[in-house]
Design a protein around this motif. Structure first.
Motif, mmCIF file in Angstrom:
data_model
loop_
_atom_site.group_PDB
_atom_site.id
_atom_site.type_symbol
_atom_site.label_atom_id
_atom_site.label_comp_id
_atom_site.label_asym_id
_atom_site.label_seq_id
_atom_site.Cartn_x
_atom_site.Cartn_y
_atom_site.Cartn_z
ATOM 1 N N UNK A 114 6.784 -6.998 -8.783
ATOM 2 C CA UNK A 114 6.344 -7.444 -10.111
ATOM 3 C C UNK A 114 7.547 -7.914 -10.933
ATOM 4 N N UNK A 115 8.617 -7.140 -10.916
ATOM 5 C CA UNK A 115 9.819 -7.506 -11.676
ATOM 6 C C UNK A 115 10.448 -8.776 -11.105
ATOM 7 N N UNK A 116 10.415 -8.939 -9.797
ATOM 8 C CA UNK A 116 10.957 -10.160 -9.192
ATOM 9 C C UNK A 116 10.154 -11.389 -9.644
ATOM 10 N N UNK A 117 8.830 -11.241 -9.741
ATOM 11 C CA UNK A 117 7.991 -12.339 -10.227
ATOM 12 C C UNK A 117 8.337 -12.663 -11.684
ATOM 13 N N UNK A 124 1.679 0.510 -17.613
ATOM 14 C CA UNK A 124 2.316 -0.140 -18.755
ATOM 15 C C UNK A 124 3.578 -0.843 -18.274
ATOM 16 N N UNK A 125 4.077 -1.751 -19.089
ATOM 17 C CA UNK A 125 5.324 -2.404 -18.750
ATOM 18 C C UNK A 125 6.453 -1.415 -18.582
ATOM 19 N N UNK A 126 6.494 -0.419 -19.444
ATOM 20 C CA UNK A 126 7.557 0.598 -19.364
ATOM 21 C C UNK A 126 7.457 1.382 -18.048
ATOM 22 N N UNK A 137 0.812 -1.222 0.000
ATOM 23 C CA UNK A 137 0.000 0.000 0.000
ATOM 24 C C UNK A 137 0.844 1.271 0.000
ATOM 25 N N UNK A 138 2.119 1.159 0.391
ATOM 26 C CA UNK A 138 2.987 2.338 0.421
ATOM 27 C C UNK A 138 3.525 2.706 -0.962
ATOM 28 N N UNK A 139 3.192 1.906 -1.966
ATOM 29 C CA UNK A 139 3.725 2.106 -3.310
ATOM 30 C C UNK A 139 3.117 3.330 -3.981
ATOM 31 N N UNK A 140 3.974 4.205 -4.491
ATOM 32 C CA UNK A 140 3.472 5.359 -5.243
ATOM 33 C C UNK A 140 2.894 4.912 -6.581
ATOM 34 N N UNK A 141 3.450 3.859 -7.156
ATOM 35 C CA UNK A 141 2.880 3.323 -8.395
ATOM 36 C C UNK A 141 1.453 2.848 -8.148
ATOM 37 N N UNK A 142 1.223 2.154 -7.037
ATOM 38 C CA UNK A 142 -0.131 1.683 -6.714
ATOM 39 C C UNK A 142 -1.096 2.850 -6.583
ATOM 40 N N UNK A 143 -0.667 3.927 -5.915
ATOM 41 C CA UNK A 143 -1.548 5.087 -5.756
ATOM 42 C C UNK A 143 -1.874 5.706 -7.108
ATOM 43 N N UNK A 181 9.411 2.485 -12.518
ATOM 44 C CA UNK A 181 9.155 2.537 -11.078
ATOM 45 C C UNK A 181 10.059 1.564 -10.325
ATOM 46 N N UNK A 182 10.294 0.384 -10.907
ATOM 47 C CA UNK A 182 11.197 -0.588 -10.271
ATOM 48 C C UNK A 182 12.604 -0.025 -10.180
ATOM 49 N N UNK A 183 13.026 0.655 -11.225
ATOM 50 C CA UNK A 183 14.349 1.279 -11.221
ATOM 51 C C UNK A 183 14.463 2.296 -10.092
ATOM 52 N N UNK A 184 13.351 2.973 -9.793
ATOM 53 C CA UNK A 184 13.340 3.964 -8.718
ATOM 54 C C UNK A 184 13.113 3.351 -7.336
#
Length: 332
Positions: A248-251, A230-232, A214-220, A237-240
């Motif tokens: 998601x990238x780990x999966x 999008x994938x991009x 829930x703390x994810x800015x991408x989720x918000x 966001x993963x890079x940040x």
């Protein structure tokens, strides 16, 4: 002018013919390029992909015509995702394109007025990577092209392996994930359903639905605008360091590694090249995928395993490979 360094040797008979056009016919865009025999990209054109067959044929012809206005070329290669016949003249089926059992090679050759050869997009990328890129010098190489789905190609002792009917190897539809996501091919758990640009988005939506991170800015951001996912965007966001995007990238890395272990067991290549649109984010996942592949491969720890490398030619691989295929066909 964009240049991709080639590995050209002495000029054989085909080399004397000069540049060819490679066209990557994708589900969203048609990209054309003029390519020299040594693998240098000297000009490019991009146009959106129409949805009907007549409009698509018009679009390809326009892309080639625009390049021919600026360059003298002698043949055209079309790279596309789909099943081709063993002679590479007919598109039997292409999931993201409108052709079904259409003799596209002859049709476009008549339309353009130059020799036209068809090539599966992953085969085209493999041809380019083996000739000029990350698989250069490999005895046996597999290219896994990850974009909307997964395409794959196998080069054995310098030659593309096509199978008896021109459709091998269809690795994207290996059933890798038990009881996994349904696939348009009719099966469940296909590799590309958990390891592709599309899969990144689906995994993120599943994690969002479970209210993980829930703390994810991408989720918000995505909760207020689902169309922004999008994938991009996930990769950025993963890079940040965004926790949802990282999960998601780990999966993705997990299923990439498991699938590559299948590839190692079946083909035993000395090089695997990960290419396609997702490969631009390889630093986020490739090291983890290597470790997972090594842990899952049969006989792990007691056998050599392939070097798993990211593409050296990037988005140009399919274009260069299509042009090389056209060059070699025209030179025979």
């Amino acid at each position: 002018m964009e240049r991709v360094d080639g590995a050209g040797g002495g000029p054989g008979p085909a080399a004397l013919l000069g540049p060819t056009v490679g066209v990557d016919v994708g589900g969203t865009s048609i990209r054309g390029a003029v390519v020299t025999p040594s693998g240098d990209v000297v000009d490019t054109v991009t146009a959106p992909t129409p949805h009907s067959a007549p409009a698509l044929e018009d679009g390809i012809a326009r892309v080639v015509a625009e390049l021919r206005e600026r360059h003298e070329v002698h043949a055209v290669g079309l790279a596309l995702a789909g099943f081709l016949d063993e002679h590479r003249r007919t598109v039997r089926f292409a999931p993201h394109l409108p052709w079904r059992d259409v003799a596209v090679g002859g049709l476009m050759q008549d339309r353009i007025g130059l020799p036209v050869v068809l090539e599966h997009d992953a085969n085209a990328a493999a041809l380019a990577e083996h000739r000029f890129g990350a698989a250069s010098g490999a005895r046996n190489a597999v290219v896994v092209a990850i974009g909307t789905g997964i395409g794959a190609a196998l080069v054995q002792h310098g030659e593309l392996y096509r199978g008896s009917f021109g459709v091998a190897p269809e690795l994207g539809h290996l059933q890798v994930v038990p009881d996994g996501r349904p696939c348009a091919c009719g099966k469940r758990g296909c590799w590309e359903r958990s390891c592709s640009g599309t899969a990144l988005v689906e995994t993120a939506l599943e994690f969002l639905a479970s209210e993980a991170h829930p703390e994810s800015s991408l989720a918000r951001d995505v909760r207020s605008d689902r169309g922004a996912l999008t994938g991009r965007r996930i990769a950025a966001a993963a890079h940040d360091g965004d926790p949802l995007a990282r999960a998601v990238v780990d999966d993705f890395a997990q299923w990439l590694g498991v699938g590559l272990a299948f590839v190692a067991d079946v083909f035993d290549p000395d090089v695997v090249v990960v290419s396609g649109g997702v490969a631009g984010s390889a630093p986020l996942f490739l090291d983890a995928a290597r470790e997972i592949c090594a842990a899952h491969a049969t006989g792990a720890g007691h056998r050599p395993l392939a070097r798993i490398r990211s593409t050296q030619l990037g988005d140009y691989a399919g274009l260069i490979g299509a042009a090389v295929a056209a060059h070699e066909q025209a030179g025979t």
